[in-house]
Design an enzyme around this catalytic site. Sequence first.
Site, PDB file in Angstrom:
ATOM      1  N   ASN A 151       0.871  -1.178   0.000  1.00 55.72           N
ATOM      2  CA  ASN A 151       0.000   0.000   0.000  1.00 55.72           C
ATOM      3  C   ASN A 151       0.907   1.227   0.000  1.00 55.72           C
ATOM      4  OD1 ASN A 151      -1.779   2.063   0.537  1.00 55.72           O
ATOM      5  ND2 ASN A 151      -2.328   1.351   2.603  1.00 55.72           N
ATOM      6  N   LYS A 182       0.162   4.221  -0.310  1.00 59.12           N
ATOM      7  CA  LYS A 182      -0.482   5.410   0.284  1.00 59.12           C
ATOM      8  C   LYS A 182      -0.242   6.632  -0.606  1.00 59.12           C
ATOM      9  CE  LYS A 182      -0.173   3.228   4.764  1.00 59.12           C
ATOM     10  NZ  LYS A 182      -0.130   3.357   6.213  1.00 59.12           N
ATOM     11  N   SER A 240       3.255  -2.249  10.422  1.00 59.85           N
ATOM     12  CA  SER A 240       4.703  -2.338  10.658  1.00 59.85           C
ATOM     13  C   SER A 240       5.300  -3.695  10.292  1.00 59.85           C
ATOM     14  CB  SER A 240       5.035  -1.957  12.107  1.00 59.85           C
ATOM     15  OG  SER A 240       4.681  -0.593  12.346  1.00 59.85           O
ATOM     16  N   HIS A 278      -9.498   1.174   4.825  1.00 53.83           N
ATOM     17  CA  HIS A 278      -8.208   1.308   5.516  1.00 53.83           C
ATOM     18  C   HIS A 278      -8.386   2.238   6.721  1.00 53.83           C
ATOM     19  CE1 HIS A 278      -4.119   2.573   6.374  1.00 53.83           C
ATOM     20  NE2 HIS A 278      -3.756   1.415   5.849  1.00 53.83           N
ATOM     21  N   GLY A 315       2.374   2.208  10.794  1.00 56.51           N
ATOM     22  CA  GLY A 315       3.335   3.298  10.638  1.00 56.51           C
ATOM     23  C   GLY A 315       4.044   3.677  11.928  1.00 56.51           C
ATOM     24  N   GLU A 319      -5.527  -4.926  10.603  1.00 55.89           N
ATOM     25  CA  GLU A 319      -4.477  -3.943  10.827  1.00 55.89           C
ATOM     26  C   GLU A 319      -4.757  -3.187  12.123  1.00 55.89           C
ATOM     27  OE1 GLU A 319      -2.439  -2.792   6.885  1.00 55.89           O
ATOM     28  OE2 GLU A 319      -4.185  -1.530   7.088  1.00 55.89           O
ATOM     29  N   GLU A 353      -6.766   4.633   7.799  1.00 57.87           N
ATOM     30  CA  GLU A 353      -6.600   6.067   7.530  1.00 57.87           C
ATOM     31  C   GLU A 353      -7.858   6.653   6.913  1.00 57.87           C
ATOM     32  OE1 GLU A 353      -2.857   5.532   5.520  1.00 57.87           O
ATOM     33  OE2 GLU A 353      -2.034   4.959   7.471  1.00 57.87           O
TER      34      GLU A 353
HETATM   35  P1  PGA Z   1       2.786   0.225   7.734  1.00 64.41           P
HETATM   36  O1  PGA Z   1       1.329   0.446   7.088  1.00 64.41           O
HETATM   37  O2  PGA Z   1       3.338  -1.033   7.131  1.00 64.41           O
HETATM   38  O3  PGA Z   1       3.570   1.451   7.327  1.00 64.41           O
HETATM   39  O4  PGA Z   1       2.605   0.115   9.201  1.00 64.41           O
HETATM   40  C1  PGA Z   1       0.457  -0.627   6.914  1.00 64.41           C
HETATM   41  C2  PGA Z   1      -0.829  -0.145   6.286  1.00 64.41           C
HETATM   42  O5  PGA Z   1      -1.284   0.940   6.626  1.00 64.41           O
HETATM   43  O6  PGA Z   1      -1.417  -0.840   5.441  1.00 64.41           O
END
Ligand code: PGA
Length: 256
Positions: free
Chosen positions: A9, A11, A213, A95, A173, A167, A97
């Site tokens: 992803n 983003k 992560s 997601h 992140g 997640e 976010e």
């Molecule tokens: P990350 O993000 O690997 O940077 O923690 C995962 C995601 O948001 O899908």
Amino acid sequence: MRTPLIAGNWKMNTDSSTARGLAAAIATRAVEAADVELLVCPPDVYLALVRDTLGNARVGLGAQDMYHETQGAFTGETSGGMLRDIGATYVILGHSERRHILGESDSDVNKKVVAALTAGLKPIVCVGELLEEREAGRTAEVIRTQFEGSLAGISADAMASVVIAYEPVWAIGTGKVATPDQAEEVHADLRKQLAARYNDAVADKVRILYGGSVKPDNAGELLGLPNVDGALIGGASLKADDFLAIALAGTAVAQA
Ligand code: PGA
């Protein structure tokens, strides 16, 4: 056997030059990652460029979101049909976010899941609890509510095209990864819910990805868990070497 799905992803990252470079690097080495399915989800504006750069490499193309309507006066939105038209086969929906920054509800996510399936896209439906929800002992309840709400009305047949991604929001992140026990507990519970809501065959078939992560040094352990069928990767998916190292960890698990 569920083929692990290793999904990047991206983003709201990359520009046309770095998107091309990242896609090219992944395409060149994709063949090394046997027995796993690779997927990249760039920003919509770079989908065509990434599609062309990937060429015939064994790497799928996905989007990060879509709107639930098919066309019309919805300024700024992109439909599932448009994503299919440009070559995407997957779309990430719900997601964290989008849920927590853009305010999407389970009912918004559900409409998008229905529209994605109608458009012939495979939705990757994300669920995950906030840190305060985990600390309050509410993880299972939060995940169940998101699962029920986001997948309301989806038939057992349609579930063959759906991927679920767990997640934990506190792990996205942040560099804080769920422990294997924490991840497996939620994944096993999601699998039980699939069996209860549909049947054992559906529960056995639907892939449940872990995200939050995931890095080359923790991927092997996470991907080796009985109910973890792949990874949704943010930060580490922006480095071709890291993304491929995670994919190779998936290959090692798939071949063990
Ligand atoms: P990350 O993000 O690997 O940077 O923690 C995962 C995601 O948001 O899908």
